[in-house]
Scaffold this motif. Structure first.
Motif: not given
Length: 489
Positions: A290-296, A328-335, A345-350
């Motif tokens: 089983l595998m979970g994969c994040m693109l960035s 207190r800073v968060f980053f979404l790693p969806y570059l 695929p529409n998710a973006r880094g934030t």
């Protein structure tokens, strides 16, 4: 004897020479370009891979007795679409794993064909990076090119073909095409029909540790290799990395912090989670995973360091970080959009949570933590299936950072084992070559004898509690912004 592992990555080919007892004798890396013809697209030229591999093989072996080379195998970037015509010429640049152009085709597969049927046919649902949606895109957008297709290949398999003359793939890599019946290890006739192709277009299937043939005479002569060198099927990069970290057999875990990020869980039994949040693939040891994969993943830190703050001093920047669990800073790693578990695929880094007192170190810390939190998204799904993990191996470029390993251990709340060789896919490829040549009786035996744990990062109870709180906050951000991402694309 010597065994060569070729890690065909997204930015470079890394070639590794291993002697029979597991010692790494030499490593060579050869870069090649990555092309972005349109926003969200990602392509490479297979010819560039081949040139890099041939140059790399010559440099790798120039100071060694080439007559002792027993086999060559691979760990390769997955999902990329390589198409050949009837003359075995490349039809168009390869469409890569992190390409997001196929949302229309992905939606068609998931919503019209239906996720239930896809899971029944292949054990997986459609993701934009998978190969089958790329075929449908090519049929719709480049019909003349589609009509010329005689062979469909994955990136590492193109190199195996050039070395051996055999159109081949292995089960682990083929699992990510959405064309393979993963449970029964055969091509899915239903998916072949859905994608408007013929089965003979698809390569011959092998276990990762099986020889597909010997090196071609003319290639052997050019390299100075014996014609007895075996070309071994190899594996997708994550399965090869799992072999290289000893993540084989039942219930083992590995986290890879490469260009992409993965959490990989090996199993002797086939299984699929109810929501297809994790990929269910065949493994290079002959069983399943089983595998979970994040693109960035590590690419997020590279982007932040190189492109935004403009420094190559990664370690120096991380030395400024001293308040883990309190950022207190968060980053979404969806570059590049995201795969597991959001499939968007529409998710973006934030970045979110900045104030006037936010520092450069806070932002850097948020990038490292954001990747760890995103890995935890998949980790939580595995836990929901009743899978109990107390420790994990770790590999990839990001695993060279002591701070990042500490963050991973405490975000997940498990022990992180560091192995002697962090060469992941390349080392796994060399191990598969050794198994194919009879040096070891099985992949598990090779892993038991060659993979050595040299350090363990223990989670700290107080820090785990802090990160549990932060993760709960992180987990609310993507659902809140999902509609915004869809609007701004």
């Amino acid at each position: 004897m010597y065994y060569i592992g070729i890690d065909l990555g997204t930015s470079s080919a890394k070639l590794l020479l291993m002697e029979a007892g597991g010692e790494i004798k030499k490593i060579v890396s050869k870069e090649y370009p990555l092309f972005f013809p349109h926003p969200g697209w990602s392509e490479q030229k297979p010819e560039d891979w081949w040139k890099a591999v041939m140059e790399g093989l010559k440099e790798l072996t120039e100071d060694f007795d080439k007559s002792l080379i027993g086999g060559i195998s691979f760990g390769g970037q997955m999902h990329g679409l390589v198409t050949l015509d009837q003359e075995d010429h490349v039809i168009r640049p390869a469409i890569l794993w992190n390409d997001g152009r196929t949302q229309k085709q992905t939606d068609y597969l998931n919503q019209v064909i239906g996720k239930d049927k896809l899971s029944q046919y292949t054990a997986n649902i459609a993701f934009a990076g998978f190969t089958a949606p790329k075929l449908l895109w090519m049929k719709e957008e480049e019909p003349e090119n589609f009509a010329r297709i005689e062979k469909i290949m994955l990136p590492k398999d193109y190199i195996a073909y050039k070395l051996s003359g055999v159109h081949c793939t292995d089960y682990s890599d083929a699992s990510g095409m959405l064309l393979l019946d993963v449970q029964h290890k055969c091509w899915s006739r239903e998916m072949i029909e859905i994608c408007h192709i013929r089965e003979e277009m698809l390569p011959e299937l092998f276990e990762s540790y099986m020889s597909v043939g010997n090196i071609k005479r003319e290639i052997a002569e050019e390299l100075g290799f014996p014609e007895t060198v075996r070309i071994v099927a190899g594996a997708g990069d994550n399965a090869a990395a799992a072999v290289g970290t000893g993540t084989v057999g039942d219930g083992k875990c590995n986290i890879s912090l490469g260009t992409s990020g993965t959490i990989f869980i090996s199993s002797r039994k086939f299984g699929v989670d109810a929501f297809n949040g994790l990929h269910s693939f065949d493994h290079a040891d002959g069983y399943y995973h089983l595998m979970g994969c994040m693109l960035s993943a590590a690419s997020c830190n590279k982007w932040w360091m190189d492109e935004i703050i403009g420094t190559g001093d990664y370690a120096g920047e991380q030395k400024q970080i001293n308040a883990l669990g309190e950022n207190r800073v968060f980053f979404l790693p969806y570059l590049m959009g995201e795969r597991s578990p959001h499939n968007n695929p529409n998710a973006r880094g934030t970045f979110i949570g900045m104030t006037m007192d936010t520092t450069r170190a806070d932002m850097t810390q948020a990038v490292l933590e954001g990747v760890a939190f995103a890995i935890r998204d998949s980790f939580e799904i595995a836990k929901s299936l009743g899978i109990h993990m107390e420790r994990t191996k770790i590999c990839g470029g990001g695993a060279k950072s002591p701070l990042w390993k500490k963050i991973i251990a405490n975000v997940l709340g498990i022990k992180v084992d560091v192995i002697e060789s962090e060469e992941g896919p390349g080392y796994g490829g060399a191990m598969l070559a050794a198994v194919a040549c009879g040096e070891y009786a099985s992949v598990e035996e090779a892993a038991d004898k060659l993979v050595k744990v040299v350090d363990t990062i223990e989670p700290e109870a107080e820090l785990v509690e802090k990160y549990n709180k932060r993760y709960k906050q992180f987990a609310k951000i993507y659902p809140t912004l999902k509609g915004v991402f869809d609007e701004i694309i």
